[in-house]
Design an enzyme around this catalytic site. Structure first.
Site, PDB file in Angstrom:
ATOM      1  N   HIS A 181       0.806  -1.211   0.000  1.00  0.00           N
ATOM      2  CA  HIS A 181       0.000   0.000   0.000  1.00  0.00           C
ATOM      3  C   HIS A 181       0.844   1.269   0.000  1.00  0.00           C
ATOM      4  CE1 HIS A 181      -3.603  -2.357   1.930  1.00  0.00           C
ATOM      5  NE2 HIS A 181      -3.330  -2.739   0.684  1.00  0.00           N
ATOM      6  N   LEU A 230      -3.242  -9.485   5.810  1.00  0.00           N
ATOM      7  CA  LEU A 230      -3.108  -9.190   4.388  1.00  0.00           C
ATOM      8  C   LEU A 230      -1.874  -8.360   4.095  1.00  0.00           C
ATOM      9  CD1 LEU A 230      -6.859  -8.406   3.568  1.00  0.00           C
ATOM     10  CD2 LEU A 230      -5.623 -10.543   3.227  1.00  0.00           C
ATOM     11  N   PHE A 231      -1.082  -8.073   5.113  1.00  0.00           N
ATOM     12  CA  PHE A 231       0.261  -7.511   4.973  1.00  0.00           C
ATOM     13  C   PHE A 231       0.299  -6.178   4.230  1.00  0.00           C
ATOM     14  CE2 PHE A 231       0.498 -12.252   4.273  1.00  0.00           C
ATOM     15  CZ  PHE A 231       0.564 -12.559   5.620  1.00  0.00           C
ATOM     16  N   CYS A 232      -0.742  -5.368   4.392  1.00  0.00           N
ATOM     17  CA  CYS A 232      -0.820  -4.067   3.702  1.00  0.00           C
ATOM     18  C   CYS A 232      -0.578  -4.230   2.204  1.00  0.00           C
ATOM     19  CB  CYS A 232       0.161  -3.067   4.310  1.00  0.00           C
ATOM     20  SG  CYS A 232      -0.304  -2.539   5.969  1.00  0.00           S
ATOM     21  N   ALA A 233      -1.072  -5.330   1.671  1.00  0.00           N
ATOM     22  CA  ALA A 233      -1.028  -5.600   0.228  1.00  0.00           C
ATOM     23  C   ALA A 233      -2.298  -6.364  -0.121  1.00  0.00           C
ATOM     24  CB  ALA A 233       0.216  -6.396  -0.130  1.00  0.00           C
TER      25      ALA A 233
END
Length: 490
Positions: free
Chosen positions: A165, A410-413
């Protein structure tokens, strides 16, 4: 002379400053032997098989099942532990901390010298070209938001949906084309070439691409993407947040226009980042922040307004008092990684990657997430899901029952993880522990990541814990609290 205090020496001896500048740019004469990267650790050191010692290697944590165990930090992709070298350098400098660029006193002059020499160290670490600027920011996110503010008004931006992100979201005032996730490196290049060739109007363009995925760890074909961008009259910025701690990054050889990375992923705490590259767009745009340090001259006009002449150097986008300690920490980490040798670090990391991949391959219930396939080269970052498990539950059990710290969510993705999990792009999911059980709408994964401070024992314990949890199940009950899966102690 560069200010390089270390833990074993007293910062006491000053050299003469630049007579031409008319200032006393004092710098200490020090020895650097105490903080150099060690050739080997003592046999009694539990991290003796890790190339670079890090803080926290002796920390123990309690287990819900009783007793304590040394903490296995396997969440390097979020924030890597600080190198012991970095901590020692910062601790030695701390008593001499002062404001930069504004003070006539000895400590201010010393701190200014250290700050600017840190800029030089980062430029050398990145193999920047003559004329490139190194701007200090707060993080990769801050760096890319800065770049988003300086691109020409008519610039088109091209970003793969696979980005973190930090590089997916900053381009809010630009015309953005989001590209579908490629399934091979070659497909990535071809997708970009088509998008750039089809753009209308054929004006300024910027491509933003990661060097290594924060979800899969896979390396992207940066040099080929840069060539494609330049062939179509576009520029390219490299998000090196996950690449720089693991592999050498050369602005010159990769031919990218800019590179961004964060100190906290490079074993350097204190919240600093870097944007380095071409100066023209940076010089032509309004300052990222308006204030002291960015301004060269300020004068009142006859009509009561204010005229400002802004700096054209990196200072133009560094308004306010900078994070000197954070900047010095980054420079120290850059030196430590360079001195340790990336050939050695990469070879060591491949050894750990092989251990993890081979271990997970022995568990049929585990599916490792990948864009480019099993043969793709990667850094020490892997994400996976376990059949029959909610990923947040699994990660909580690794922590509470085995003392292993990983990441879930979601690992900022978000778009990338949805693609990898084969879900609809509109499916709901967030970075936390959803209430749903497996198969009831849950959408998250588990990420394990490691690096220069990781000993064999940590990855061996991780692989063993995965096998045991899948075979025997968790030994404790868990519940969701404030969006996180936690042990039920009630």
């Amino acid at each position: 002379m560069s200010a390089r205090p270390n833990a074993s020496s007293s910062v006491a001896t000053a050299t003469a400053g630049s007579a031409a500048a008319g200032t006393a740019t004092a710098a200490p004469a020090v020895s650097t032997t105490a903080t150099a990267a060690p050739a080997a650790c003592a046999d009694s050191d539990p991290c003796c098989d890790a190339p670079l010692p890090v803080l926290g290697r002796d920390v123990t944590v309690p287990l819900v099942t009783g007793g304590e165990v040394s903490y296995a930090a396997l969440d390097y992709a979020a924030s890597a532990p600080a190198l012991q070298r970095v901590w020692d350098d910062v601790a030695a400098y701390a008593p001499y901390y002062g404001s930069v660029h504004r003070g006539a006193g000895y400590l201010s002059q010393l701190s200014t010298d250290l700050f600017e020499n840190s800029r030089t160290a980062v430029a050398e670490f990145l193999d920047c070209r003559p004329g490139d600027q190194v701007v200090f920011t707060r993080s990769t996110t801050d760096s890319l938001n800065l770049l988003a503010q300086v691109i020409p008004a008519e610039c088109q931006v091209f970003v793969f949906e696979t980005e973190h992100h930090a590089s997916l979201l900053p381009w809010r005032d630009a015309r953005v084309t989001y590209l579908d996730a490629p399934r091979t490196p070659r497909q990535a290049v071809e997708t970009l070439e088509r998008a750039l060739a089809d753009r209308d109007p054929h004006g300024p363009a910027l491509v933003c691409v990661t060097g290594a995925s924060n979800v899969t760890g896979e390396l992207w074909p940066v040099r080929e993407l840069a060539a494609a961008a330049h062939a179509h009259g576009a520029r390219i910025v490299l998000d090196a947040a996950q690449l720089a701690p693991h592999h050498p990054v050369s602005v010159r050889e990769s031919d990218v226009d800019w590179v961004a990375f964060s100190g906290h992923k490079l074993y350097a705490p204190f919240g600093s980042g870097v944007l380095a590259g071409r100066a023209d767009w940076l010089q032509d745009a309004e300052p990222y922040l308006a204030g002291g340090g960015a301004s060269r001259k300020v004068a009142r006009r006859a009509d009561g307004g204010v005229d400002v002449e802004w700096h054209t150097t990196a200072a133009r986008h560094e308004a306010g008092s900078p994070n000197v300690i954070g900047v010095y920490a980054i420079a120290s980490a850059c030196r430590a990684l360079t001195e340790a040798g990336f050939d050695r670090l990469v070879a060591r990391e491949r050894h750990l990657i092989a251990k993890v991949r081979e271990g997970l391959a022995e568990v049929p219930e585990v599916r490792v997430l990948s864009l480019f396939g099993d043969d793709a080269e990667r850094v020490g970052v892997l994400s996976f899901v376990v059949a029959g498990w909610n990923s947040s539950h699994f990660a909580a059990a690794l922590s509470a029952e085995y003392g292993i710290g990983v990441r879930d969510g979601l690992f900022c993705a978000h778009p990338l993880v949805r693609t990898l999990l084969g879900s609809d792009p509109q499916d709901q999911g967030e970075c936390g522990a959803p209430e749903a059980a497996p198969g009831e709408g849950s959408l998250n994964a588990i990420r394990v990541s490691f690096g220069a401070g990781t000993p064999d024992e940590h990855v061996e314990r991780f692989v063993g814990a995965v096998k045991e949890l899948v075979r025997d199940g968790a030994r404790w009950k868990y519940r969701t609290e404030d969006g996180r899966c936690v042990p039920d102690r009630g």
